[in-house]
Design a protein around this motif. Structure first.
Motif, short mmCIF file in Angstrom:
data_model
loop_
_atom_site.label_atom_id
_atom_site.label_comp_id
_atom_site.label_asym_id
_atom_site.label_seq_id
_atom_site.Cartn_x
_atom_site.Cartn_y
_atom_site.Cartn_z
N GLU A 134 0.83 -1.21 0.00
CA GLU A 134 0.00 0.00 0.00
C GLU A 134 0.86 1.26 0.00
OE1 GLU A 134 -3.11 0.12 -0.67
OE2 GLU A 134 -3.30 -2.06 -0.63
N MET A 136 3.77 1.41 -1.42
CA MET A 136 4.27 1.48 -2.80
C MET A 136 3.21 2.09 -3.72
SD MET A 136 6.24 -2.10 -3.41
CE MET A 136 8.02 -2.20 -3.25
N ILE A 137 1.97 1.67 -3.54
CA ILE A 137 0.88 2.21 -4.36
C ILE A 137 0.76 3.73 -4.12
CG2 ILE A 137 -1.65 2.25 -4.64
CD1 ILE A 137 -0.62 -0.25 -5.86
N PHE A 139 3.16 5.81 -3.17
CA PHE A 139 4.29 6.49 -3.82
C PHE A 139 4.10 6.53 -5.34
CE2 PHE A 139 7.53 5.50 -0.21
CZ PHE A 139 7.21 6.70 0.41
N ASP A 140 3.72 5.39 -5.89
CA ASP A 140 3.57 5.28 -7.35
C ASP A 140 2.52 6.28 -7.85
OD1 ASP A 140 3.92 4.02 -9.94
OD2 ASP A 140 1.98 3.09 -9.61
N VAL A 143 3.86 9.95 -7.48
CA VAL A 143 4.88 10.34 -8.47
C VAL A 143 4.22 10.46 -9.85
CG1 VAL A 143 7.00 9.63 -9.65
CG2 VAL A 143 6.80 9.36 -7.18
N SER A 144 3.31 9.54 -10.16
CA SER A 144 2.61 9.59 -11.46
C SER A 144 1.84 10.90 -11.62
CB SER A 144 1.61 8.45 -11.60
OG SER A 144 2.29 7.24 -11.65
N LEU A 148 4.84 14.06 -5.98
CA LEU A 148 6.07 13.72 -5.26
C LEU A 148 7.22 13.52 -6.25
CD1 LEU A 148 4.96 11.27 -2.41
CD2 LEU A 148 4.98 13.77 -2.42
N ARG A 149 8.41 13.73 -5.76
CA ARG A 149 9.61 13.63 -6.57
C ARG A 149 9.95 12.15 -6.82
NH1 ARG A 149 14.82 13.65 -4.40
NH2 ARG A 149 13.92 14.29 -2.41
N ASN A 150 10.34 11.87 -8.06
CA ASN A 150 10.75 10.50 -8.39
C ASN A 150 12.15 10.25 -7.82
OD1 ASN A 150 10.66 7.98 -9.45
ND2 ASN A 150 10.75 8.60 -11.59
N GLN A 151 12.26 9.26 -7.00
CA GLN A 151 13.56 8.96 -6.38
C GLN A 151 13.59 7.48 -6.01
OE1 GLN A 151 13.97 10.02 -2.12
NE2 GLN A 151 12.20 11.36 -2.43
N ASP A 152 14.70 7.05 -5.42
CA ASP A 152 14.81 5.66 -4.99
C ASP A 152 13.74 5.35 -3.93
OD1 ASP A 152 16.49 3.11 -4.65
OD2 ASP A 152 16.30 3.88 -2.60
N PHE A 153 13.12 4.18 -4.08
CA PHE A 153 12.01 3.83 -3.17
C PHE A 153 12.45 3.81 -1.72
CE2 PHE A 153 9.98 0.46 -0.67
CZ PHE A 153 8.70 0.98 -0.60
N ALA A 156 12.88 7.14 0.06
CA ALA A 156 11.62 7.77 0.43
C ALA A 156 10.94 6.99 1.56
CB ALA A 156 10.70 7.84 -0.78
N LEU A 195 9.50 15.10 0.46
CA LEU A 195 9.22 14.20 -0.68
C LEU A 195 8.64 14.89 -1.90
CD1 LEU A 195 7.59 11.13 1.16
CD2 LEU A 195 9.98 11.42 0.49
N LYS B 256 10.59 3.06 -17.24
CA LYS B 256 10.06 4.20 -16.47
C LYS B 256 9.56 3.68 -15.12
CE LYS B 256 6.82 8.10 -16.83
NZ LYS B 256 6.79 8.24 -15.40
N THR B 257 10.07 4.29 -14.08
CA THR B 257 9.65 3.87 -12.73
C THR B 257 9.23 5.08 -11.92
OG1 THR B 257 11.94 4.04 -11.94
CG2 THR B 257 11.21 1.87 -12.66
N ASN B 258 8.37 4.83 -10.95
CA ASN B 258 7.99 5.85 -9.98
C ASN B 258 8.50 5.36 -8.63
OD1 ASN B 258 6.48 7.20 -11.99
ND2 ASN B 258 4.81 5.76 -11.66
N MET B 259 9.53 6.00 -8.12
CA MET B 259 10.22 5.56 -6.89
C MET B 259 10.57 4.07 -6.98
SD MET B 259 8.92 7.63 -3.65
CE MET B 259 8.39 9.33 -3.70
N GLY B 260 11.12 3.69 -8.10
CA GLY B 260 11.59 2.31 -8.28
C GLY B 260 10.49 1.32 -8.64
N ILE B 261 9.24 1.80 -8.73
CA ILE B 261 8.13 0.90 -9.04
C ILE B 261 7.82 1.05 -10.53
CG2 ILE B 261 5.67 0.46 -8.58
CD1 ILE B 261 6.43 2.02 -5.82
N ASP B 263 6.32 1.77 -13.94
CA ASP B 263 5.13 2.56 -14.28
C ASP B 263 4.07 1.68 -14.93
OD1 ASP B 263 3.83 5.15 -14.57
OD2 ASP B 263 4.14 4.89 -16.72
N LYS B 271 -1.75 -3.40 -10.47
CA LYS B 271 -0.48 -2.96 -9.87
C LYS B 271 -0.36 -3.46 -8.43
CE LYS B 271 1.95 0.45 -11.40
NZ LYS B 271 2.43 1.74 -11.80
N ARG B 272 -1.47 -3.48 -7.72
CA ARG B 272 -1.44 -3.93 -6.33
C ARG B 272 -1.03 -5.41 -6.26
NH1 ARG B 272 -5.29 -1.27 -4.80
NH2 ARG B 272 -4.38 0.15 -3.30
N LEU B 275 2.69 -5.70 -7.19
CA LEU B 275 3.61 -5.27 -6.14
C LEU B 275 3.64 -6.25 -4.97
CD1 LEU B 275 2.97 -1.42 -6.12
CD2 LEU B 275 4.91 -2.66 -7.09
#
Lengths: 197, 298
Positions: A134, A136-137, A139-140, A143-144, A148-153, A156, A195, B256-261, B263, B271-272, B275
């Protein structure tokens, strides 16, 4: 009540009782007979549900992770900004620490402090995936949407959860001058600023 | 079968690099496939009618193959609007096959002028105004280029008067029901979330860091191999998603990733769910997959 449902309820009652004892007394000082006594059942019967104390401990972290994940899932499906979601997640975490302290305490004082118990069967994220997924969802999505800024998971994630865990730890040690809920807004603001895009 | 009884095959080119023509020339049974047809005109093969005849509109046509992107006005060959020639034969043909992503969706040439250039019946995923006229006889074979065996499958099915099941973009499901991920030799690395360290290696998955679009690109490149032996992913290059309506996208070699995830996740997977699965899979270390294939168990 069907036998299966009855068994599931009994199983959950063992998890809840064990969660209380583990989080207060620690993993090693809590025994299966202690847990059985709290539930007024025999130790042998506890073993019918969980074959060892280690297995029970692993099931508890899955249980707490799932419970926390379900709360964050509710936030994830809200049609609000990432900034607002951060505040809601912080609120959930702090209120859980206040109202059900055993849930967070278990994570901090048992799961993170007794890694040998969780070495096999709970490697990496296996037992905490309900919660991590959750986050991860969140953050994803954030960022999409460009909030939030795209960075290493982990950079963050560590910032977010490290901050929350630290505050709950201080609260548990009773060193915070104010009730923990009074920090929700400021801490959410700090996390968002750290973030944001 | 006499020449008169064979379906008459006409291959026309619009805005194209000739990639599909050249791909088909690599078919090991090219002349066997074509022997089922009378090739009335082809841009590079010997055929019974000249370009002049084609322009004159007198060439018979049962099967029309269109190669290249479509432009309604302004793309002329020898002073003639190519669109008018294609439309003339599209009306006459019993079957229309759009070969390659340009003819099907617009492809690379669409990038030059996205407003004016498209595929013949699709503009990306959207239907063009020609769609309703020609949809009943349309087969789409996207790919940059299309695989030669994909065309031979369609031609032999037509020759044998067989039905060709198609999806909503008119792609044969026998060929595009899969993703490029199907049959990829790196699938074990994908399952355990172990990425390749660089291009050209046999080991590791190309999805997580090096841009592979195989898990969400429709096509049978890893099932019907190129030159019968290879594919991009087998050779250590990411799939570029060349069969998809949105091809070409940018950054072929970057995921393309969003914080390593990632896209985008595999086709049909939420996606859930993805992941949850990856979080668990990444937690394990599989020794066999962390070493070079040639070194393990030596």
């Amino acid at each position: 009540m069907k036998a299966e449902k009855k068994k599931a309820l009994k199983r959950e009652s063992i998890i809840k009782a064990a969660l209380q004892l583990f989080s207060v007394n620690g993993f090693h000082k809590t025994t299966i007979p202690d847990i059985a006594a709290k539930l007024q059942m025999s130790a042998g019967n506890v073993y019918n549900y969980f074959s060892s104390k280690d297995i029970l401990a692993q099931e508890i972290i899955k249980y707490t992770s799932k419970a926390l994940g379900e709360e964050i899932h509710k936030v994830n499906i809200m049609n609000v900004s990432a900034k607002e979601k951060i505040e809601k997640i912080v609120e959930i975490y702090f209120m859980m620490a206040k109202d059900r302290p055993e849930m967070i305490e278990y994570f901090l004082r048992v799961y993170l402090s007794n890694r040998e118990v969780f070495h096999q069967g709970c490697e990496g994220m296996v037992c905490v995936s309900g919660f991590i997924t959750e986050i991860m969802i969140f953050f994803d999505d954030s960022v999409s949407s460009g909030e939030l800024r795209n960075q290493d998971f982990f950079s963050a994630f560590g910032l977010f959860m490290g901050y929350l865990g630290g505050m709950v730890f201080l609260n548990g040690e009773e060193v915070l001058p104010k009730p923990i809920e009074e920090y929700i807004h400021d801490i959410s603001f700090n996390i968002y600023n750290a973030l944001k895009a | 079968m006499t020449c008169q009884n064979k379906p008459k095959l006409l291959w026309l080119q619009s805005i194209t690099c000739n990639g599909n023509t050249h791909s088909f020339l690599n078919h090991p049974e090219l002349f066997f496939i074509l022997s089922h047809f009378e090739v009335v005109h082809h841009p590079v093969l010997d055929s019974s009618y000249s370009m002049e005849d084609v322009i004159g509109g007198i060439v018979p046509c049962d099967v029309l193959i269109i190669e290249g992107s479509f432009q309604e006005e302004g793309f002329l060959k020898s002073g003639v609007e190519v669109s008018s020639i294609i439309k003339h034969y599209a009306n006459k043909a019993k079957h229309i096959i759009s070969v390659g992503t340009c003819a099907t969706f617009g492809g690379i040439f669409k990038q030059k002028n996205p407003e004016a250039i498209s595929g013949f019946c699709f503009n990306g995923e959207e239907k063009t105004e020609r769609y309703s006229t020609h949809a009943s006889k349309l087969i789409s074979l996207p790919g940059c280029p299309m695989h030669p065996r994909w065309l031979s499958y369609v031609l032999l099915m037509i020759s044998g008067k067989k039905d060709i099941p198609i999806d909503n973009l008119h792609r044969p499901v026998e060929l595009y029901g899969y993703t490029v991920h199907t049959g990829c030799t790196r699938n074990e690395y994908f399952e355990w979330k172990i990425d390749t360290k660089t291009f050209g290696l046999k080991e590791g998955c190309l999805f997580y860091e090096t841009g592979c679009r195989g898990p969400y690109t429709r096509g049978s490149c890893n099932k019907i191999l190129w030159n019968d032996i290879n594919s991009k992913t087998r050779a250590g290059t990411p799939c570029f998603g060349c069969t998809e309506p949105n091809y070409p996208q940018e950054s072929f070699f970057r995921t393309k990733t969003n914080m390593g995830i990632p896209d985008k996740v595999p086709l049909g997977v939420s996606k859930r769910a993805y992941l949850t699965l990856t979080g668990v899979a990444k937690s394990f270390t599989i020794q066999r997959f962390t070493e070079r294939l040639m070194e393990y168990d030596k």
